[in-house]
Motif scaffolding. Structure first.
Motif, PDB file in Angstrom:
ATOM      1  N   THR A 170      19.122  23.994 -46.118  1.00  0.00           N
ATOM      2  CA  THR A 170      19.048  22.820 -45.252  1.00  0.00           C
ATOM      3  C   THR A 170      18.599  23.271 -43.874  1.00  0.00           C
ATOM      4  O   THR A 170      19.070  24.291 -43.357  1.00  0.00           O
ATOM      5  N   VAL A 171      17.697  22.524 -43.277  1.00  0.00           N
ATOM      6  CA  VAL A 171      17.284  22.778 -41.892  1.00  0.00           C
ATOM      7  C   VAL A 171      17.712  21.580 -41.054  1.00  0.00           C
ATOM      8  O   VAL A 171      17.285  20.448 -41.316  1.00  0.00           O
ATOM      9  N   LEU A 172      18.574  21.811 -40.069  1.00  0.00           N
ATOM     10  CA  LEU A 172      18.951  20.763 -39.121  1.00  0.00           C
ATOM     11  C   LEU A 172      17.919  20.767 -38.000  1.00  0.00           C
ATOM     12  O   LEU A 172      17.764  21.758 -37.285  1.00  0.00           O
ATOM     13  N   VAL A 173      17.199  19.667 -37.865  1.00  0.00           N
ATOM     14  CA  VAL A 173      16.176  19.535 -36.831  1.00  0.00           C
ATOM     15  C   VAL A 173      16.816  18.863 -35.621  1.00  0.00           C
ATOM     16  O   VAL A 173      17.156  17.682 -35.668  1.00  0.00           O
ATOM     17  N   VAL A 174      16.999  19.635 -34.554  1.00  0.00           N
ATOM     18  CA  VAL A 174      17.609  19.088 -33.337  1.00  0.00           C
ATOM     19  C   VAL A 174      16.488  18.655 -32.406  1.00  0.00           C
ATOM     20  O   VAL A 174      15.769  19.485 -31.849  1.00  0.00           O
ATOM     21  N   ASP A 175      16.306  17.356 -32.278  1.00  0.00           N
ATOM     22  CA  ASP A 175      15.231  16.818 -31.459  1.00  0.00           C
ATOM     23  C   ASP A 175      15.509  17.049 -29.979  1.00  0.00           C
ATOM     24  O   ASP A 175      16.593  17.492 -29.584  1.00  0.00           O
TER      25      ASP A 175
END
Length: 604
Positions: A170-175
């Motif tokens: 899983t990759v958490l994309v922190v905008d």
């Protein structure tokens, strides 16, 4: 351009097999860039978050996944199905795929983040992990039908659980605004990832957390402060169900409306409803500023240990990653650096200082929204870091030669200065170890002891000779733009061939050497650009009126004089003005383009 979809869609019943390939994502990006360039994407309604009105053009740097869903995915599928006379409704992946595409990586993200930043993360994942363009990434916006999708009764029936179960990581994309850290569905995806023993990676638009380029900064700090109890969802009933599940309640449907058979009552075939709408009588509030529900308040109390454990899991991962590459604790700090021009600060040190200012402003009740850089220096730096050392000397073990000097206004809001620096750092792809020189952190506490010329004659000239370039930070206030010393500094830079960049709270503009992806990064404020185009040094001001005649004499003695400088400045700032005028398309904006482009000696 060729359309990025085949003649007929491919219906894929298993939602976890609706991942989108890297190539398909890049095709979407190209399509959306073309739609933005041609002005076909417009606001459907007034958007106060972006400061835009209905029918305003949506710029590529503003476009988010809500826009893509409402303006592209849904209307396009309806249009195509109308032409095919089939009237089917399905997901974007089913439109573009020719077969099942099982999830290899799940991207956990916030719909409100900029799609441009989202794709920067995708490209960085591909580069860092040496993936090919056929790699399938599960993205809910493209995997789920936006016309309505049956997620099942339990959260373990949901496509999120199923996709994570078969994905490798899983990759958490922190905008940029940290929106994904406020979403309950993202919290659930992190929990599922942990439960399934899958790898977890966290990426920001600047890179992977823990890499050399991302070990500090506001996004990393936001991850470290994450609290699942403060997360939100578009549907209050979804949030309650997710919190039940994460907290470990016996029944995740507790607090939701049920039918006579004990099944969840759905509106329009998919919307759950809250059974208990009682608000807490205590002080507890949600992140959106509203009173918390009494049900949730009790849930947090009953399952406090479980919520804290989930928070701790995320905190530990982030903090372990964020310590990579940080300064060793056995290095002696606080050594004097005699030469002012050697007192640069790393981007990591600068970000730590910004965090200190935020903490101080909160504790001292200083208003972060209006706090000026001058106030930061006089009320914090001078009082906290003693009389003998600058902030830079207090935090460093020796001299640090800067790559970029920051030219800014002391009377600008400090938060705008911070935002402009972050835009520039991302535009130039600078990491935590790259070095800026900024006066407030180089001066020792008493600015009179190290004023412009008294202590070290020629230090400015030496600094300008050593650096690679100067970044000018601008805010949309005419009195802070039309300062003669700043114009003279710009004129000096133009004559040396150094890198010159402009930056503001919404984007950066390369003036002499392009960024990696072009001349503009983000959206440089057209209002600021208009004021720069109209600058007349003869009308500029200085804190010491006696400096004006001296500086104007220097301008006149330079090659080409004032006229050459004014033309150079107009040429640099014209781009955002012309772009904005072209987007408006009004008779007044056409006249503005003619005026700018038709100026004497103006060359694009």
């Amino acid at each position: 351009m060729p359309v990025p979809w085949p003649d007929r869609g491919t219906l894929i019943p298993a939602l976890e097999h609706r991942a989108i390939t890297v190539q398909q994502l890049r095709d979407v990006r190209l399509l959306l860039q073309r739609l933005c360039e041609t002005g076909l994407l417009k606001e459907a309604r007034d958007n106060p978050n972006r400061g835009s009105r209905k029918d305003d053009h949506i710029d590529w740097y503003q476009l988010n996944l809500y826009d893509i869903c409402d303006l592209v995915i849904k209307p396009l599928i309806v249009h195509l199905e109308g032409k095919r006379r089939l009237n089917r409704r399905y997901s974007w992946v089913e439109l573009v795929a020719e077969r099942d595409q099982p999830a290899q990586i799940l991207l956990s993200h916030f719909w409100g983040g900029r799609f441009r930043d989202f794709m920067v993360v995708v490209d960085e994942i591909v580069r860092k992990q040496a993936l090919n363009t056929k790699t399938a990434m599960w993205v809910c916006t493209f995997a789920n039908s936006q016309f309505g999708e049956d997620f099942g009764v339990s959260l373990t029936d949901s496509p999120f659980w199923k996709a994570i179960s078969i994905a490798e990581a899983t990759v958490l994309v922190v905008d940029r605004e940290g929106g994904s850290l406020t979403r309950a569905w993202c919290a659930l995806e992190l929990h599922f990832t942990h439960q399934n023993g899958r790898q977890l990676h966290i990426f920001t638009p600047s890179g992977q957390v823990g890499s050399r380029r991302v070990t500090s900064g506001p996004l990393v700090e936001a991850i470290g402060e994450w609290d699942v109890r403060q997360c939100e969802a578009s549907q209050a009933a979804d949030r309650r169900q997710i919190l039940n599940f994460l907290g470990g309640a016996l029944n995740e449907m507790e607090g939701l409306k049920l039918d006579d058979n004990g099944h969840v009552l759905l509106v329009d075939g998919w919307k759950k409803q809250l059974a208990d709408l009682t608000l807490t009588e205590g002080p507890l509030c949600r992140a959106i500023g509203e009173k918390e529900w009494a049900y949730e308040e009790k849930l947090f109390q009953d399952f406090d240990k479980q919520f804290c454990a989930l928070n701790a899991t995320v905190h530990k991962f982030v903090m372990d990653a964020a310590t990579t590459g940080k300064q060793r604790s056995d290095i002696e700090l606080g050594r004097p650096v005699p030469r002012l021009e050697d007192r640069g600060v790393t981007l990591g040190q600068l970000r730590n200082f910004i965090r200190s200012v935020k903490t101080w402003s909160s504790n001292s009740r200083a208003d972060w929204e209006t706090l000026t850089t001058r106030a930061v220096f006089t009320d914090l730096i001078q009082r906290r870091w003693g009389k003998d050392l600058s902030y830079m000397e207090s935090m460093s073990s020796g001299k640090q030669m800067a790559q970029f000097k920051i030219d800014h206004s002391w009377d600008a809001c400090f938060k705008d200065t911070v935002s402009a620096i972050e835009w520039h750092a991302e535009a130039r792809r600078l990491g935590d170890d790259d070095i800026y020189w900024i006066d407030i952190l180089a001066y020792r506490s008493s600015i009179e002891r190290e004023s412009f010329e008294e202590v070290q004659t020629g230090w400015r000239e030496q600094l300008n000779a050593d650096i690679s370039g100067v970044v000018f930070l601008w805010v949309d206030r005419e009195e802070l733009i039309t300062r003669l010393w700043r114009m003279y500094e710009l004129q000096q830079c133009l004559s040396t061939g150094k890198i010159i960049d402009f930056s503001c709270p919404s984007g950066a503009l390369a003036c002499t050497h392009a960024f990696q992806g072009g001349w503009e990064f983000g959206l440089f404020d057209a209002g600021i650009a208009r004021k720069l185009v109209k600058v007349d040094c003869l009308k500029c001001t200085a804190a010491d009126a006696g400096d004006i005649d001296m500086l104007l004499a220097k301008f006149r003695a330079s090659r080409g004089g004032l006229s050459r400088f004014h033309n150079n400045l107009k040429r640099i700032a014209a781009g955002p003005v012309i772009r904005n005028a072209a987007q408006c398309g009004t008779p007044e904006s056409v006249q503005e383009i003619i005026h700018v482009c038709g100026s004497s000696n103006f060359v694009m």
